[in-house]
Design an enzyme around this catalytic site. Structure first.
Site, PDB file in Angstrom:
ATOM      1  N   ASP A  78     -21.566   4.666   9.195  1.00 45.37           N
ATOM      2  CA  ASP A  78     -21.745   3.375   9.862  1.00 45.37           C
ATOM      3  C   ASP A  78     -22.427   2.390   8.913  1.00 45.37           C
ATOM      4  O   ASP A  78     -22.045   1.223   8.825  1.00 45.37           O
ATOM      5  CB  ASP A  78     -22.642   3.533  11.100  1.00 45.37           C
ATOM      6  CG  ASP A  78     -22.093   4.561  12.075  1.00 45.37           C
ATOM      7  OD1 ASP A  78     -20.877   4.765  12.044  1.00 45.37           O
ATOM      8  OD2 ASP A  78     -22.883   5.130  12.841  1.00 45.37           O
ATOM      9  N   THR A 135       4.204   2.892   2.702  1.00 40.48           N
ATOM     10  CA  THR A 135       4.736   1.881   3.610  1.00 40.48           C
ATOM     11  C   THR A 135       6.263   1.810   3.556  1.00 40.48           C
ATOM     12  O   THR A 135       6.854   0.957   4.199  1.00 40.48           O
ATOM     13  CB  THR A 135       4.167   0.486   3.285  1.00 40.48           C
ATOM     14  OG1 THR A 135       4.199   0.319   1.880  1.00 40.48           O
ATOM     15  CG2 THR A 135       2.766   0.352   3.785  1.00 40.48           C
ATOM     16  N   GLY A 136       6.863   2.702   2.780  1.00 38.64           N
ATOM     17  CA  GLY A 136       8.320   2.778   2.796  1.00 38.64           C
ATOM     18  C   GLY A 136       9.002   2.058   1.648  1.00 38.64           C
ATOM     19  O   GLY A 136      10.163   1.674   1.779  1.00 38.64           O
ATOM     20  N   LYS A 137       8.318   1.910   0.522  1.00 42.12           N
ATOM     21  CA  LYS A 137       8.939   1.215  -0.613  1.00 42.12           C
ATOM     22  C   LYS A 137      10.108   2.033  -1.178  1.00 42.12           C
ATOM     23  O   LYS A 137      11.204   1.500  -1.390  1.00 42.12           O
ATOM     24  CB  LYS A 137       7.889   0.955  -1.711  1.00 42.12           C
ATOM     25  CG  LYS A 137       6.781   0.040  -1.243  1.00 42.12           C
ATOM     26  CD  LYS A 137       5.809  -0.299  -2.343  1.00 42.12           C
ATOM     27  CE  LYS A 137       4.940   0.867  -2.728  1.00 42.12           C
ATOM     28  NZ  LYS A 137       4.039   1.310  -1.653  1.00 42.12           N
ATOM     29  N   PRO A 192       0.827  -1.212   0.000  1.00 41.18           N
ATOM     30  CA  PRO A 192       0.000   0.000   0.000  1.00 41.18           C
ATOM     31  C   PRO A 192       0.864   1.266   0.000  1.00 41.18           C
ATOM     32  O   PRO A 192       2.056   1.183   0.328  1.00 41.18           O
ATOM     33  CB  PRO A 192      -0.782  -0.109   1.316  1.00 41.18           C
ATOM     34  CG  PRO A 192      -0.506  -1.437   1.875  1.00 41.18           C
ATOM     35  CD  PRO A 192       0.723  -1.961   1.249  1.00 41.18           C
ATOM     36  N   GLU A 239     -23.099   8.266  19.797  1.00 39.92           N
ATOM     37  CA  GLU A 239     -21.749   7.761  20.117  1.00 39.92           C
ATOM     38  C   GLU A 239     -21.789   6.805  21.309  1.00 39.92           C
ATOM     39  O   GLU A 239     -21.123   5.768  21.287  1.00 39.92           O
ATOM     40  CB  GLU A 239     -20.787   8.917  20.386  1.00 39.92           C
ATOM     41  CG  GLU A 239     -20.509   9.807  19.183  1.00 39.92           C
ATOM     42  CD  GLU A 239     -20.103   9.041  17.944  1.00 39.92           C
ATOM     43  OE1 GLU A 239     -19.470   7.969  18.064  1.00 39.92           O
ATOM     44  OE2 GLU A 239     -20.452   9.498  16.834  1.00 39.92           O
TER      45      GLU A 239
HETATM   46  P1  ADP Z   1       5.986   4.453  -0.614  1.00 39.21           P
HETATM   47  O1  ADP Z   1       7.066   4.556  -1.608  1.00 39.21           O
HETATM   48  O2  ADP Z   1       5.756   3.073  -0.111  1.00 39.21           O
HETATM   49  O3  ADP Z   1       4.684   5.097  -1.007  1.00 39.21           O
HETATM   50  P2  ADP Z   1       7.763   6.063   0.938  1.00 39.21           P
HETATM   51  O4  ADP Z   1       8.938   5.173   0.982  1.00 39.21           O
HETATM   52  O5  ADP Z   1       7.826   7.195  -0.011  1.00 39.21           O
HETATM   53  O6  ADP Z   1       6.425   5.237   0.687  1.00 39.21           O
HETATM   54  O7  ADP Z   1       7.489   6.586   2.405  1.00 39.21           O
HETATM   55  C1  ADP Z   1       6.986   7.847   2.673  1.00 39.21           C
HETATM   56  C2  ADP Z   1       7.458   8.328   4.005  1.00 39.21           C
HETATM   57  O8  ADP Z   1       6.876   7.570   5.047  1.00 39.21           O
HETATM   58  C3  ADP Z   1       8.930   8.187   4.208  1.00 39.21           C
HETATM   59  O9  ADP Z   1       9.602   9.322   3.772  1.00 39.21           O
HETATM   60  C4  ADP Z   1       9.071   7.985   5.695  1.00 39.21           C
HETATM   61  O10 ADP Z   1       9.140   9.236   6.350  1.00 39.21           O
HETATM   62  C5  ADP Z   1       7.785   7.336   6.104  1.00 39.21           C
HETATM   63  N1  ADP Z   1       7.924   5.884   6.262  1.00 39.21           N
HETATM   64  C6  ADP Z   1       7.215   4.952   5.603  1.00 39.21           C
HETATM   65  N2  ADP Z   1       7.538   3.703   6.008  1.00 39.21           N
HETATM   66  C7  ADP Z   1       8.486   3.843   6.941  1.00 39.21           C
HETATM   67  C8  ADP Z   1       9.235   2.929   7.740  1.00 39.21           C
HETATM   68  N3  ADP Z   1       9.066   1.611   7.633  1.00 39.21           N
HETATM   69  N4  ADP Z   1      10.134   3.426   8.610  1.00 39.21           N
HETATM   70  C9  ADP Z   1      10.320   4.746   8.724  1.00 39.21           C
HETATM   71  N5  ADP Z   1       9.654   5.665   8.006  1.00 39.21           N
HETATM   72  C10 ADP Z   1       8.734   5.243   7.113  1.00 39.21           C
END
Ligand code: ADP
Length: 605
Positions: free
Chosen positions: A505, A211-213, A208, A429
């Site tokens: 909801d 997520t840090g790709k 998604p 709520e």
């Molecule tokens: P994607 O390419 O999956 O859309 P990004 O690598 O560009 O996502 O991540 C966007 C930002 O989110 C990064 O610059 C970082 O700040 C943060 N981030 C996302 N995943 C991580 C992680 N596992 N650890 C630390 N920071 C993260």
């Protein structure tokens, strides 16, 4: 990692500069220089100079209504206005004047020739040279393409001490483990070559958004200490057919020169989508994809060029792209679990000043389902909130509030609800919270609030799971639907009417009920038959039906029956606990926000 390429100025910039220089030259400098040598005199001086026979050349410029003339030695040019003077020509002739034209240019022909012809040429040549040198430098050789067309504008990062490392990417241990093999290979390719093993040419990071790709790809380059070319899939697609393909060629040529290196193509689905025979297919995209396939086949294994690509729509990729020999390894980069979230929060919290008693575990539990990017955002929002309230450290309250900001938006300061509306929201709520609390297998209530938010929510109940939750039983799902209907059930019980507040909801309850029947096989009639398939797992997860129209009708009936049953269950729970419902709603109405503890205290009183 440092990007080494400075942003390029567009070609049009140079053209504008040249035109501007010429313009200034011709319209300002030239007339000024020419004018400098002309001396203004009155007509009387002109006449007396004629009488003294101190006249060299004369030029009558009728259009400008002026006369230019020189003295006898032709050293100075004079100008005077024209007067009605009938025998002027005769007197001039008598005084020995010569009547040749172009008096000004003749004053210094060489100078004006240099100015108006040679200088512009020199400027043009100099700028041309500059541009072509720049082009060659960027393209890395003399065969650079015309004006940067078809040239890959990949960002190139080189080794640098402050590059992103694996330790900066929190959680995602499986992905890191998978990628560390690549790092090892880039460090020591001989080890792999000796035994006859080949590294995959391409690695696809799927997951998604946020997520840090991208971060992982950079971390691979940072760890391996090799150049890192980064380009987004959409940057290849140009207006002209063939341009994208040429960019791919150029990118690979550069990469091979710099090997060992990493080429990262973000959002590869922009070019890698399945080719199909749809009319009006995108020729440019397909050519680009073909070129990418060819290039990936073209370079030998173990050359040290590793291609990483990221996408959140892996199911749309062309099978040719994902076959062995191309992107044959797939590394899932999923949403972080509880521990992952905690680690990500800690990594990002290093950059800010924190209060001592911040409980990251609790924040991570509250931010269930958040991606790494959202967690980074939560930390930043918390820091901003601390600044706003003039504190020097970020507190637990800042973090908790910023989760709500990220989920539901900022508090609306001046949203004014009527008394009746506020009451309805409070009952709604508390209805959710009470139904959740009175059932087993429901996540504990963390907070209930009826402060309106900028996202449009008038209030919400936050439930926080205690640990990680990977599986959900049928009972849990049913209870969840009951909890979702609890808000409306409370409104019906107390006010005997319904409001629009339950739209979200209803949507969620229906989605859940539908998934239970069509995908999770939790219905006796349909048993374990898949009636729906998920289209894009990482982006919202919308589904398409895979059954006959009759079955669809039946599914709809079952969904309605399921939700109705849970709605009735919720109503029964509330009716049974009517006193608590009133008490809690009154308390919430007064306080606007109550914590999980307060909620439990009142409930167990
Ligand atoms: P994607 O390419 O999956 O859309 P990004 O690598 O560009 O996502 O991540 C966007 C930002 O989110 C990064 O610059 C970082 O700040 C943060 N981030 C996302 N995943 C991580 C992680 N596992 N650890 C630390 N920071 C993260």
């Amino acid at each position: 990692m440092q990007e080494v390429k400075k942003p390029k100025k567009p070609l049009i910039f140079y053209y504008v500069v040249v035109v501007l220089i010429l313009f200034l030259f011709n319209f300002l400098a030239m007339p000024w220089m020419a004018r400098r040598q002309i001396q203004e005199v009155d007509y009387g001086t002109f006449m007396s100079m004629i009488e003294e026979k101190n006249i060299g050349q004369v030029e009558v410029q009728e259009q400008e209504n002026q006369i230019l003339f020189t003295d006898k030695d032709r050293t100075t040019v004079y100008r005077t206005g024209m007067m009605p003077d009938l025998d002027l020509t005769q007197r001039l002739y008598d005084a020995g004047a010569s009547f040749s034209g172009e008096i000004i240019q003749q004053t210094d022909p060489l100078f004006s020739f240099l100015l108006s012809w040679i200088l512009p040429i020199i400027i043009f040549v100099a700028i041309g040279q500059y541009i072509s040198r720049k082009l060659m430098k960027n393209a890395g050789g003399p065969n650079a393409m015309m004006f940067g067309m078809g040239k890959s504008n990949a960002k190139v990062y080189v080794k640098s001490s402050e590059g992103i490392k694996f330790e900066d990417v929190a959680g995602e241990d499986e992905a890191k483990e998978n990628l560390s093999e690549i790092v090892d290979y880039l460090h020591n390719p001989g080890k792999y070559r000796d035994i006859g093993a080949t590294m995959p040419k391409g690695i696809l990071l799927v997951g998604p958004p946020g997520t840090g790709k991208t971060m992982l790809a950079k971390a691979v380059a940072g760890e391996a200490n090799v150049p890192f070319f980064s380009m987004s899939g959409s940057e290849f697609v140009e207006m002209f057919v063939g341009m994208g393909a040429s960019k791919v060629r150029d990118l690979f040529r550069q990469a091979k020169e710099k090997a060992p290196c990493i080429v990262f193509i973000d959002e590869i689905d922009a070019i890698g989508q399945k080719r199909d025979s749809r009319i009006g297919g995108n020729d440019e995209r397909e050519q680009t994809l073909n070129q990418l396939l060819t290039e990936m086949d073209g370079f030998e294994e173990n050359t040290g060029v590793i291609i990483l690509a990221a996408t959140n729509r892996p199911e749309t990729l062309d099978p040719a792209l994902t076959r062995p020999g191309r992107f044959d390894r797939r590394v899932p980069v999923e949403l972080p679990d509880l521990k992952g979230r905690e680690e990500i929060l800690k990594v990002h919290a290093k950059k800010i000043k924190l209060d001592q008693n911040v409980d990251f575990e609790k924040v991570a539990r509250m931010a269930s389902g958040a991606s790494g990017a959202e967690l980074a955002n939560i930390i930043n929002e918390a820091a901003l909130r601390a600044v706003r309230s003039s504190r020097s450290r970020v507190t637990q309250a800042d973090l908790e509030e910023s989760i709500e900001v990220v989920i539901a938006g900022y508090q609306k300061k001046n949203a004014i609800l009527t008394d009746q509306e506020k009451k309805i929201v409070a009952y709604h709520e508390v209805g959710h919270a009470l139904v959740a609390a009175k059932q087993t297998h429901s996540a504990p209530v963390q907070k209930i609030t009826i402060v309106p938010r900028t996202s449009g929510t008038l209030g919400y109940t936050m439930q926080v799971e205690e640990g990680n939750h990977y599986l959900m039983s049928q009972e849990e799902l049913e209870n969840k639907i009951a909890t979702l209907t609890g808000g409306r059930a409370a409104e019906e019980l107390i006010f005997a009417s319904a409001s629009t507040g339950a739209s979200n909801d209803i949507e969620q309850a229906t989605k859940l009920a539908r998934a239970m029947i069509t995908r999770y096989g939790m219905n006796e009639d349909f048993d374990m038959v898949a009636l729906e398939t998920v289209n894009n797992q990482y982006l919202g997860g919308d589904t398409s039906l895979a059954c006959s129209a009759e079955t669809q009708t039946e599914i709809d009936k079952q969904v309605i029956a399921l939700v109705k049953k849970q709605h009735a269950k919720a109503a029964a729970i509330l009716l049974e606990n009517r006193n608590k419902l009133d008490e809690l709603a009154q308390y919430l109405y007064e306080k606007e926000t109550i914590t999980g503890e307060e909620f439990i205290n009142i409930l167990e009183r």
